[in-house]
Design an enzyme around this catalytic site. Structure first.
Site, PDB file in Angstrom:
ATOM      1  CE  LYS A 155      -3.640   1.706   3.028  1.00  6.84           C
ATOM      2  NZ  LYS A 155      -4.231   1.629   4.148  1.00  6.84           N
ATOM      3  CG  LEU A 171      -4.006   6.565   4.990  1.00  7.18           C
ATOM      4  CD1 LEU A 171      -3.043   6.034   6.001  1.00  7.18           C
ATOM      5  CD2 LEU A 171      -3.937   5.886   3.594  1.00  7.18           C
ATOM      6  CB  SER A 208      -7.657   3.810   3.899  1.00  4.63           C
ATOM      7  OG  SER A 208      -6.726   2.929   4.399  1.00  4.63           O
ATOM      8  CB  ILE A 219      -6.483   3.292  11.515  1.00  2.00           C
ATOM      9  CG1 ILE A 219      -6.444   4.048  12.738  1.00  2.00           C
ATOM     10  CG2 ILE A 219      -7.383   4.016  10.493  1.00  2.00           C
ATOM     11  CD1 ILE A 219      -5.582   5.342  12.871  1.00  2.00           C
ATOM     12  N   GLY A 220      -9.403   1.487  11.183  1.00  2.00           N
ATOM     13  CA  GLY A 220     -10.805   1.226  11.505  1.00  2.00           C
ATOM     14  C   GLY A 220     -11.636   0.172  10.471  1.00  2.00           C
ATOM     15  N   GLY A 221     -10.725  -0.486   9.759  1.00  5.11           N
ATOM     16  CA  GLY A 221     -11.304  -1.522   8.790  1.00  5.11           C
ATOM     17  C   GLY A 221     -10.558  -1.641   7.386  1.00  5.11           C
ATOM     18  CB  SER A 222      -7.785   0.740   6.250  1.00  2.97           C
ATOM     19  OG  SER A 222      -8.634   1.893   6.523  1.00  2.97           O
TER      20      SER A 222
END
Length: 562
Positions: free
Chosen positions: A147, A196, A222, A243-246
């Site tokens: 990434k 992101l 992201s 960081i939250g589902g990326s």
């Protein structure tokens, strides 16, 4: 191939700062890095089939051998091909470069392209193997994508910001160092949303990434470029961040296996680009098989990353824990619905069918109390917004670049003082303790739940206030590991609005996010798209979560698990 225009709706910013000129230059250079013989005909680009995989297979650009190699899903088989010298790394790398180039033209999944550098590296590895008879490491000669959040020396790390273009990294991130020490061949970096912080992948620099299987839908965020590339077969394994589902969101949208680890299990450094959140990001693998993700984790941890990255925790891969228990059945919690946003019919069916298969196999499945979930997700949101948007404003100011609507970015009212941050940490510790008590008391091996309440959306349909990431983000705050496993596909006959006794049709809207999810549902739009389940473990539960993933994978996909 034509260059996409950049946000024609914002001419005033382009005129003022000339950032559009830099974008056009960057995209022009990017396109020039794809050999002309690998370009798709303009007629295909103007009206492509929905699936990039269909285009790749019919393009004639890849030979039959190249197609076969790039459609293998188990990275161990590729590693053995190279180790046994039945295929050279140069040939394998060429195949993946071709496939990534085609995927880029269809999905805009890439940022940095460095095929020449990759082929030079592949030749060196081939020569080393010929001379010594030994491989450099477990990933010897295997092309791996990363990434655009990791530094690769000599290349930009834009993170979707125009102001960070033309600023090549002076060194490699620790994960890049480790991949190369294991023999991997890096060849591309993949697209992301600006900052992101979005479940889509759009930025001003590289444009909109779209889904590998349906170009009218988003690839997720992201790590959306990574998801589209791996989904299209342009990479056998890619490294995303979360960081939250990326990692999990784009994996779910492309039907991929992934591991979202506990902080410190996979090395993480981001040079000067650290974002000032109270929730730490993590890195992890995305692939077309669970075996590939496990092989990566086992190989990475065998390389002792804690000797390269000071933040890595010295825990090797515990292979015994990654094997389903032979002496007992599993005890699993299940979340069908978090009570905030109701899952769409294909997701609800995926959960029902998975639980039915587990129970039929003799495993115990209990419904899980989600009463802590809303507070946990709200606290995650508060932590993400805690810098008041200062970091993003500074990056916008580099070249007077506008912030893209829909980003999860704080405003001055969200800024937390030192005292407020201390109180935040106290609240977080309290929630973590309460959840640990619930988890420990239940005696479960893992939780089975949706990754998302939805199957797919058209690009740029997100609105900031309507995003709901509660199915993924709370695990970042709790620092629990998770795995994604594809289990089914959306089906027009099974998942119509009136199916299952009209449960979806008669649903009472709960809130704004639920309304958005409900009104967006269109089975004709998402028919055939993959649906994954999420398997959640505790802190440092990567191996146990993989073990449960193997059980689910075998039951739902008739695969033999190693």
């Amino acid at each position: 191939m034509t260059i996409d225009p950049v946000l024609a709706t914002q001419p005033q910013e382009r005129t003022k700062a000339h950032w559009n000129d830099r974008v056009v230059q960057k995209r022009t250079r990017q396109l020039a890095l794809i050999p002309s013989s690998w370009h798709l005909p303009s007629a295909v680009l103007e009206n492509p089939p929905l699936s990039s995989v269909e285009v790749i297979r019919g393009s004639g650009i890849l030979s039959p051998d190249e197609l076969a190699w790039t459609e293998m899903t188990d990275i161990r088989e590729l590693a053995e091909l190279v180790k046994s010298q039945r295929v050279t790394s140069e040939k394998l790398t060429t195949a993946y470069c071709k496939r990534a180039a085609i995927a880029q033209q269809l999905t805009k999944c890439l940022t940095e392209i460095f095929f020449d550098k990759a082929l030079s590296r592949a030749k060196e590895l081939d020569e080393h193997l010929r001379k010594t008879g030994e491989v450099v490491g477990p990933l010897h000669g295997i092309p791996i994508s990363v990434k655009d959040r990791f530094d690769v020396e000599g290349l930009d790390t834009t993170v979707g910001w125009v102001g960070l273009t033309n600023k090549p990294a002076t060194s490699n991130s620790s994960i890049v160092q480790l991949l190369e020490s294991m023999g991997a061949v890096l060849y591309v970096k993949t697209n992301i949303p600006q900052s992101l912080m979005m479940a889509d992948s759009y930025n001003h620099v590289f444009g909109q990434s779209v889904n590998a299987f349906n170009h009218t839908l988003i690839s997720g965020g992201s790590s959306g470029g990574e998801g589209a590339l791996v989904g299209a077969g342009g990479s056998i394994l890619g490294i995303g961040t979360d960081i939250g589902g990326s990692i999990r969101v784009p994996s779910a949208l492309q039907g991929l296996y992934s591991i979202f680890p506990t902080t410190g299990r996979v090395p993480w450094d981001c040079s000067f680009l650290h974002q000032h959140y109270l929730i730490p990001p993590v890195a992890g693998p995305m692939a077309s098989s669970l075996a590939s993700t496990e092989y990566f984790m086992e190989s990475l941890l065998a390389s002792e990353p804690w000797k390269v990255d000071a933040t890595a925790i010295p825990i090797p891969w515990r292979k015994d824990l990654a094997t389903p228990p032979a002496d007992r059945k599993l005890k699993l919690g299940v979340i069908f619905d978090d009570g905030v946003v109701k899952p769409q019919p294909p997701v609800a069916r995926a959960m029902r069918e998975t639980v039915e298969a587990l129970r039929a196999a003799g495993h115990e499945v209990i419904e899980w109390d989600t009463s802590l979930h809303l507070a946990t997700t709200n606290l995650w949101t508060k932590g993400i917004l805690a810098d008041g948007g200062q970091h993003c404003r500074a990056l916008c100011d580099l070249i007077d670049e506008p912030l893209i609507e829909g980003m999860i970015v704080g405003t001055p009212k969200d800024l937390l003082s030192v005292d407020e941050r201390e109180q935040y940490e106290h609240t977080k510790n309290t929630i973590q303790a309460a959840y640990l008590k619930q988890w420990t008391h239940s005696g479960i091996d893992a939780l089975i739940m949706p990754v998302l309440p939805w199957v797919g959306y058209k690009p740029k349909t997100w609105v900031k206030s309507k995003q709901w990431l509660g199915y993924t983000a709370m695990w970042n705050l709790l620092n629990y590991t998770a795995v994604t496993v594809p289990v089914t596909n959306a089906n027009r006959d099974l998942d119509s609005v009136g199916a299952n006794g009209g449960e979806w049709e008669n649903h009472s809207i709960r809130n704004e996010s639920d309304a958005f999810n409900y009104l967006q549902y269109d089975i004709d739009l998402v028919h055939g798209m993959p649906v994954c389940v999420q398997i959640v473990g505790g802190r440092f539960g990567e191996e146990k979560t993989v073990a449960v993933g193997k059980v689910v994978d075998e039951l739902m996909n008739q695969r033999s698990c190693p």
